[in-house]
Design a protein around this motif. Structure first.
Motif, PDB file in Angstrom:
ATOM      1  N   LYS A   1       0.837  -1.205   0.000  1.00 46.61           N
ATOM      2  CA  LYS A   1       0.000   0.000   0.000  1.00 46.61           C
ATOM      3  C   LYS A   1       0.871   1.253   0.000  1.00 46.61           C
ATOM      4  O   LYS A   1       0.397   2.341   0.265  1.00 46.61           O
ATOM      5  N   ARG A   2       2.170   1.068  -0.261  1.00 46.47           N
ATOM      6  CA  ARG A   2       3.173   2.131  -0.341  1.00 46.47           C
ATOM      7  C   ARG A   2       3.385   2.839   0.997  1.00 46.47           C
ATOM      8  O   ARG A   2       3.748   4.013   1.033  1.00 46.47           O
ATOM      9  N   GLY A   3       3.175   2.108   2.080  1.00 46.47           N
ATOM     10  CA  GLY A   3       3.438   2.642   3.412  1.00 46.47           C
ATOM     11  C   GLY A   3       4.766   2.143   3.954  1.00 46.47           C
ATOM     12  O   GLY A   3       5.428   1.308   3.341  1.00 46.47           O
ATOM     13  N   ARG A   4       5.145   2.672   5.090  1.00 52.02           N
ATOM     14  CA  ARG A   4       6.365   2.271   5.800  1.00 52.02           C
ATOM     15  C   ARG A   4       5.950   1.645   7.126  1.00 52.02           C
ATOM     16  O   ARG A   4       4.942   2.022   7.715  1.00 52.02           O
ATOM     17  N   ILE A   5       6.768   0.709   7.596  1.00 58.93           N
ATOM     18  CA  ILE A   5       6.489   0.078   8.883  1.00 58.93           C
ATOM     19  C   ILE A   5       7.796  -0.101   9.634  1.00 58.93           C
ATOM     20  O   ILE A   5       8.790  -0.551   9.059  1.00 58.93           O
ATOM     21  N   PHE A   6       7.819   0.316  10.887  1.00 61.68           N
ATOM     22  CA  PHE A   6       8.966   0.124  11.779  1.00 61.68           C
ATOM     23  C   PHE A   6       8.503  -0.792  12.900  1.00 61.68           C
ATOM     24  O   PHE A   6       7.366  -0.671  13.384  1.00 61.68           O
ATOM     25  N   MET A   7       9.368  -1.679  13.341  1.00 59.70           N
ATOM     26  CA  MET A   7       9.023  -2.581  14.442  1.00 59.70           C
ATOM     27  C   MET A   7       9.543  -2.019  15.760  1.00 59.70           C
ATOM     28  O   MET A   7      10.710  -1.656  15.877  1.00 59.70           O
ATOM     29  N   GLN A   8       8.653  -1.968  16.740  1.00 61.78           N
ATOM     30  CA  GLN A   8       9.039  -1.581  18.093  1.00 61.78           C
ATOM     31  C   GLN A   8       9.489  -2.851  18.816  1.00 61.78           C
ATOM     32  O   GLN A   8       8.692  -3.772  19.001  1.00 61.78           O
TER      33      GLN A   8
END
Length: 115
Positions: free
Chosen positions: A98-105
């Motif tokens: 979906k052209r988003g970014r994701i960072f893992m906590q």
């Protein structure tokens, strides 16, 4: 004045806006109360992140325990076993589709995780 919907360069990542989905603990990993609890991301987690992904947006995942004995809550996802990787990869791929970014906590629940 900085505008909420103006672009932001976050290191190497270009975001279309400054609305960030903050970490929200859902406790929906594949877990049960047995010794062979999996703690891998579930299909309902995949759907949760898919629904919140947006083009140019950023999602920060819920706290994800790194060592198994750092888990403080049943249902919290992990990233401490190779078996956890495929579920997180599906989530990351879905957000990126979906052209988003994701960072893992990454997290450890400290003394609360003592069993």
């Amino acid at each position: 004045m900085i505008k909420l919907f103006s672009p932001l360069q976050l290191g190497p990542y270009a975001l279309k806006h400054r609305v960030v989905h903050a970490p929200t603990t859902r406790l929906r990993a594949n877990s049960d109360d047995s010794d062979d609890s999996d703690d891998s991301p579930s299909e309902i987690m995949l759907e949760y992140y898919r629904q919140r992904a947006s083009a140019g947006g950023l999602i920060i995942t819920e706290s994800t325990h790194v060592p198994y004995d750092g888990r403080g809550y049943l249902g919290a996802p992990g990233i401490c076993e190779n078996s956890h990787i495929p579920g997180w990869k599906k989530i990351a791929d879905t957000v990126r589709a979906k052209r988003g970014r994701i960072f893992m906590q990454l997290g450890h629940d400290g003394r609360q995780s003592s069993r």
